[in-house]
Enzyme design. Structure first.
Site, mmCIF file in Angstrom:
data_model
loop_
_atom_site.group_PDB
_atom_site.id
_atom_site.type_symbol
_atom_site.label_atom_id
_atom_site.label_comp_id
_atom_site.label_asym_id
_atom_site.label_seq_id
_atom_site.Cartn_x
_atom_site.Cartn_y
_atom_site.Cartn_z
ATOM 1 N N GLU A 97 96.933 -26.722 1.336
ATOM 2 C CA GLU A 97 95.911 -26.766 0.448
ATOM 3 C C GLU A 97 96.442 -27.697 -0.695
ATOM 4 O O GLU A 97 97.856 -27.961 -0.831
ATOM 5 C CB GLU A 97 95.939 -25.371 -0.226
ATOM 6 C CG GLU A 97 95.111 -25.120 -1.008
ATOM 7 C CD GLU A 97 94.900 -23.802 -1.649
ATOM 8 O OE1 GLU A 97 94.106 -22.894 -0.647
ATOM 9 O OE2 GLU A 97 95.202 -23.534 -2.832
ATOM 10 N N CYS A 110 98.728 -30.803 -7.135
ATOM 11 C CA CYS A 110 99.737 -29.900 -6.680
ATOM 12 C C CYS A 110 99.775 -30.485 -5.160
ATOM 13 O O CYS A 110 98.620 -29.964 -4.428
ATOM 14 C CB CYS A 110 99.626 -28.620 -6.724
ATOM 15 S SG CYS A 110 100.905 -27.547 -6.183
ATOM 16 N N CYS A 117 106.505 -23.107 6.000
ATOM 17 C CA CYS A 117 107.857 -23.327 5.693
ATOM 18 C C CYS A 117 108.803 -22.658 6.323
ATOM 19 O O CYS A 117 108.726 -21.306 6.691
ATOM 20 C CB CYS A 117 107.846 -23.200 3.933
ATOM 21 S SG CYS A 117 109.486 -23.808 3.398
ATOM 22 N N CYS A 121 111.495 -17.784 1.548
ATOM 23 C CA CYS A 121 111.724 -17.129 0.465
ATOM 24 C C CYS A 121 110.890 -15.869 0.384
ATOM 25 O O CYS A 121 109.878 -15.995 0.798
ATOM 26 C CB CYS A 121 111.684 -18.049 -0.732
ATOM 27 S SG CYS A 121 112.528 -19.565 -0.898
ATOM 28 N N CYS A 124 107.075 -15.685 -1.149
ATOM 29 C CA CYS A 124 106.289 -16.768 -1.112
ATOM 30 C C CYS A 124 105.449 -16.506 0.065
ATOM 31 O O CYS A 124 106.093 -16.155 1.305
ATOM 32 C CB CYS A 124 107.068 -18.049 -1.026
ATOM 33 S SG CYS A 124 106.318 -19.350 -0.630
ATOM 34 N N CYS A 346 99.996 -20.497 -7.631
ATOM 35 C CA CYS A 346 101.181 -20.734 -6.493
ATOM 36 C C CYS A 346 101.257 -19.435 -5.594
ATOM 37 O O CYS A 346 100.980 -18.367 -6.178
ATOM 38 C CB CYS A 346 102.446 -20.616 -7.154
ATOM 39 S SG CYS A 346 102.759 -22.079 -8.617
HETATM 40 N N1 SAH Z 1 109.324 -25.590 -1.379
HETATM 41 C C1 SAH Z 1 109.305 -25.885 -2.632
HETATM 42 C C2 SAH Z 1 107.883 -26.116 -3.267
HETATM 43 C C3 SAH Z 1 106.840 -25.458 -2.882
HETATM 44 S S1 SAH Z 1 106.895 -23.897 -3.715
HETATM 45 C C4 SAH Z 1 109.943 -24.936 -3.535
HETATM 46 O O1 SAH Z 1 110.327 -24.005 -3.433
HETATM 47 O O2 SAH Z 1 110.280 -25.406 -4.853
HETATM 48 C C5 SAH Z 1 106.455 -24.204 -5.464
HETATM 49 C C6 SAH Z 1 106.721 -23.256 -6.492
HETATM 50 O O3 SAH Z 1 106.227 -21.917 -6.278
HETATM 51 C C7 SAH Z 1 108.344 -22.871 -6.317
HETATM 52 O O4 SAH Z 1 108.975 -22.682 -7.517
HETATM 53 C C8 SAH Z 1 108.138 -21.419 -5.404
HETATM 54 O O5 SAH Z 1 109.207 -20.446 -5.684
HETATM 55 C C9 SAH Z 1 106.807 -20.835 -6.459
HETATM 56 N N2 SAH Z 1 106.141 -19.680 -5.722
HETATM 57 C C10 SAH Z 1 106.337 -19.455 -4.403
HETATM 58 N N3 SAH Z 1 105.546 -18.259 -4.291
HETATM 59 C C11 SAH Z 1 105.307 -17.754 -5.603
HETATM 60 C C12 SAH Z 1 104.490 -16.661 -5.975
HETATM 61 N N4 SAH Z 1 104.167 -15.724 -5.128
HETATM 62 N N5 SAH Z 1 104.393 -16.603 -7.267
HETATM 63 C C13 SAH Z 1 104.758 -17.449 -8.069
HETATM 64 N N6 SAH Z 1 105.474 -18.403 -7.796
HETATM 65 C C14 SAH Z 1 105.768 -18.568 -6.369
HETATM 66 FE FE1 SF4 Z 2 109.214 -22.798 1.340
HETATM 67 FE FE2 SF4 Z 2 107.913 -20.944 -0.249
HETATM 68 FE FE3 SF4 Z 2 110.722 -21.022 -0.321
HETATM 69 FE FE4 SF4 Z 2 109.047 -23.046 -1.462
HETATM 70 S S1 SF4 Z 2 109.207 -21.044 -1.980
HETATM 71 S S2 SF4 Z 2 111.077 -23.259 -0.067
HETATM 72 S S3 SF4 Z 2 107.464 -23.178 0.079
HETATM 73 S S4 SF4 Z 2 109.322 -20.493 1.350
#
Ligand code: SAH
Ligand code: SF4
Length: 371
Positions: A97, A110, A117, A121, A124, A346
């Protein structure tokens, strides 16, 4: 006779395009002409390139192409946010997306770097999907191309449709290093999109060795997804922390800043999860931890998704956390959610496709068993 696979010129960085033209016996300046046609005028065919000789156009037609990623859907939110679901070359469910968020005279795109990924995390939804594959440079820069084209024919003298790019869509950009670097070089190159290095930001969860590599190759702005003030908690939320703990991450950020030609700061992203990382002591601990780093802090209230197991804090809790950091001298912003009516926040990306992957399925089953 089998078809020869054509070279897609959309994803070639300026250096690679020069190499390509030299490899087919053409002069360097052809690369400059073609790059401008593709990225500033949005050309999709060689036919349009009127300052390129007919003979060369015919030759290019034979061996190369300009092919953007396939757009599955485009949505425009009532607040002006635009969202695209893009199918990558991998197959039916390999979608990512892209979101464009207008805000006054800025419009931030974005961009995604991977389908899924591998870093998992805990909060996420992309992580829950598991890793499917890396995007190609054409699929990454193609997101910028598509976003600008959605406003009509590209016009290098017209208004800028995309003023900022953040690599904050799906995927971990530093785990797809070369394609991401090539695409970012195009974003900043004068013959392509000409964005300033301060307006192109790579966000990473902390792939430390690649942060050292990155500064040798580009000077984009860097955002770090920290989310916790100590290793014990960060190990749980951001598993790559077990490999590269916070002290090493901060050192790599200091090195990054020290090696930039100008003075800049790191953006620290901190997703606030109710009762997990949003209490007062954690705010004080974070303020202490970041003393050694030139940084600004961006708080992101957690965006819920089904079966996440986390909740977002109240506005009061968020403000209290913000105030503690601000009183300690930091510039702290709170990210507001945009494009709510089209699920563009996000962690809500490509919702429909998530449930089809194995890790997600396993995760949902586990949650159901435990509930
Ligand atoms: N992988 C990279 C970039 C993509 S995620 C990273 O982790 O930085 C982009 C941002 O969105 C990151 O800071 C991530 O931690 C945040 N993010 C992911 N899932 C989220 C959620 N459910 N609510 C709020 N922020 C989230
Ligand atoms: Fe991957 Fe989501 Fe962690 Fe970013 S926040 S590194 S997209 S698992």
């Amino acid at each position: 006779m089998t078809d020869i696979k054509k070279v897609n010129l959309l994803g070639l960085s300026p250096d690679k395009l020069i190499e390509f033209f030299e490899s087919i016996g053409e002069k360097k300046f052809r690369a400059t002409q073609v790059i401008k046609w593709i990225h500033q005028k949005g050309a999709e065919s060689f036919e349009e390139m009127t300052d390129v000789s007919k003979a060369l156009r015919a030759k290019l037609e034979q061996i190369c192409e300009i092919r953007g990623p396939e757009v599955v859907s485009q949505n425009i939110s009532s607040d002006g946010t635009r969202k695209w679901i893009i199918r990558t070359e991998g197959g039916k469910n390999d979608c990512v997306e892209t979101v464009l968020i207008p805000d006054g005279d800025r419009a931030t795109l974005c961009v995604s770097s991977q389908v899924g990924c591998s870093l998992d995390c805990s909060f996420c939804s992309t992580g829950k999907q598991g890793f499917n594959r890396n995007l190609t440079p054409a699929e990454i820069i193609g997101q910028v191309w598509i976003a600008i084209k959605s406003f009509g024919p590209m016009d290098p003298n017209g208004p800028r449709r995309v003023t900022n790019v953040v690599m904050m869509g799906m995927g971990e950009p530093l785990m797809n290093f070369e394609p991401v670097v090539d695409a970012m070089i195009l974003m900043m190159h004068d013959h392509a999109y000409g964005l300033s290095k301060r307006r192109v930001t790579l966000s990473t969860s902390g792939v430390v060795p690649k942060i050292y590599e990155l500064v040798k190759r580009t000077d984009v702005s860097l955002a770090i997804s920290l989310h916790a003030p100590n290793d014990a908690l960060r190990n749980e939320l951001v598993p790559i922390n077990k490999k590269y703990p916070i002290a090493e991450l901060i050192e790599s950020c200091q090195h990054y800043l020290a090696n930039l030609p100008d003075k800049r700061h790191i953006t620290i992203e901190y997703t606030l999860m109710f009762g997990v990382n949003d209490n007062e002591e954690q705010a004080y601990e974070l303020a202490e931890l970041l003393k050694v780093l030139e940084c600004k802090i961006n708080l992101i209230p957690f965006n819920p998704f089904p079966h996440s197991g986390y909740e977002k804090p109240s506005n009061n809790r968020t403000r209290r956390f913000q105030r503690i950091l601000a009183d300690a001298g930091y510039t702290v912003t709170v990210r507001t959610t945009r494009g709510d009516d089209i699920d563009a926040a996000c962690g809500q990306l490509v919702g429909d496709f998530h449930d089809k992957t194995r890790r997600s399925q396993k995760y949902i089953e586990l949650r159901e068993v435990n509930s």
